[in-house]
Design a protein around this motif. Structure first.
Motif: not given
Length: 444
Positions: A93-100, A192-196
């Motif tokens: 769920f990490a947002p991609r808009g802010n590189p830092s 999928l990995t979060l579900a597992s």
């Protein structure tokens, strides 16, 4: 024999196998480096994050083993799977808009992942082995290792194939008839990995301690240090355990170093890129043959014979690989994978057999740290070798010629190192494997 203890042992063995499958077979592995870069990170940031992950494991490895011995295996396995859930939730769920912000969230992900890897090291094995021991079934341990090796290979293969498929928007669009973008598929392996990881957490709640010796309900820093010191002292004063860790760390580190470079090797022996995933899956399934072979070796042969066979397989693999034979060169990589699997199997089998329950997880953590340190050392040696070849022989850095030239040094290094380990053990600890055979009834 207590039927209740047998039931606990069977439950814990099933959950141990499930834990290994769910914790290690991650759907993002086939696109590991690519997915970091597609998220918007640079190659330098990716390297930095990997360094953070490795440092976290090394720093947390032994303390986590001490905590397991003091507060209980089950508690630490629940903590481990909780860390996995947190690690994957941060990334998924990490947002991609802010590189830092993205970099620091991924740094948190790598720290949580490293803590989880360190916490898992030893505790799952210790719990399963002690359950069998309490039920009078510890002779079944080699069979359990065989099963987990087989099924972990199947799970890894399925994760590799599935992760690669769900990451490809073109393929998914063709299969579904919908217009699916890269932005959408980017997170599919993570979901999928979060579900597992959630299933892994539920599975860990069902473990049962087979003993009540973990009396510490409150843990102090002093307790952890004393436990670590006790385990370290035991290793140094137990020749067989030290010999197993030393031999295992050398074989593991050199072979693992070349295995991590396998995609470049496959390319230079003329395999196309689309075949790499198929080769990886095929080698994973090979463990269905290797695991029974390793079990028979440790059950019937002496430790010296087992590690000797692994060393000979490794030597043959490195020598053959140095010729870069088109297509048929794959056979030599197979030999290296077999040597690696036999080494891993043997280390786990022998250390669990000779280690007392009170310090078992800490000793296994020392083993994990030794393997990681060995891998780190060979990585530094290899990097220095490449710099030497670049400066002294004027070979272009990163070129195919550089990789081929560097590969020629694996055979002599492995030969000299193997002989050095054998001489050291025979000179400093004469008869060490014979004493192990007398204690356990092993043959060979």
């Amino acid at each position: 024999m207590d039927k209740d203890l047998q039931g606990v042992a069977k439950n814990n063995v099933r959950r141990f196998i499930a834990f290994r499958l769910l914790f290690n077979a991650r759907f993002y592995y086939p696109v590991f480096a690519v997915i970091f870069l597609d998220f918007g990170l640079t190659l330098d940031q990716f390297a930095t994050l990997n360094a953070i992950w490795a440092a976290t494991i090394i720093l947390a490895e032994i303390p986590s083993g001490a905590v397991s011995d003091l507060i209980g295996r089950r508690k630490l396995l629940v903590i481990t799977s909780t860390l996995m859930v947190a690690e994957m939730a941060v990334w998924a769920f990490a947002p991609r808009g802010n590189p830092s912000l993205l970099f620091w969230l991924m740094a948190l992900n790598r720290i949580l992942s490293g803590l989880g890897e360190a916490a898992a090291s030893g505790s799952d094995e210790a719990l399963a082995y002690e359950s069998l021991e309490a039920a009078g079934l510890k002779d079944q341990w080699s069979h359990v290792l065989e099963k987990v090796t087989k099924w972990q290979s199947v799970a890894f293969m399925m994760a590799m194939i599935t992760g690669g498929l769900v990451y490809d928007p073109t393929l998914l669009s063709r299969l579904t008839g919908l217009e699916i973008s890269k932005e959408t598929t980017l997170r599919f392996p993570l979901y999928l990995t979060l579900a597992s990881s959630i299933i892994c957490w539920i599975n860990s709640l069902g473990f049962h301690e087979s003993r009540t010796a973990h009396a510490h309900t409150e843990l102090s820093v002093g307790d952890a240090f004393r436990q670590t010191f006790q385990a370290g002292k035991w290793i140094l004063t137990t020749p067989f355990a030290l010999a197993v860790i030393l031999a295992g760390a050398f074989l593991d580190s050199v072979i693992r170093m070349f295995i991590t470079l396998n995609s470049e090797y496959y390319r230079l022996i003329h395999y196309p890129e689309f075949a790499l995933g198929l080769i990886g899956s095929g080698i994973a399934v090979l463990n269905f043959v290797v695991a029974p072979m390793a079990r028979k070796l440790v059950d019937r042969q002496s430790p010296a014979c087992v590690f000797g066979i692994a060393a000979l397989l490794g030597m043959a693999g490195f020598f053959g690989a140095s010729f870069f034979l088109p297509y048929t060169g794959l056979l030599f990589m197979v030999l290296l994978f077999i040597a690696f699997s036999v080494t891993t199997f043997a280390i786990s089998f022998y250390l669990n057999h000779v280690t007392d329950s009170a310090i078992r997880a800490t000793v296994l953590s020392f083993k994990g740290m030794a393997l990681n340190l060995g891998y780190g050392v060979i990585g530094i040696v290899y990097a220095q070798l490449l710099r030497f070849l670049e400066q002294a022989k004027h070979i272009e850095a990163g070129s195919d010629e550089m990789f081929i030239a560097g590969t020629q040094y694996f055979t002599p290094y492995f030969l000299i190192g193997s002989v050095a380990v054998i001489l050291f053990v025979r000179m400093v600890y004469p008869g060490v494997t014979r004493r192990f055979n007398d204690q356990t009834g092993s043959s060979g």
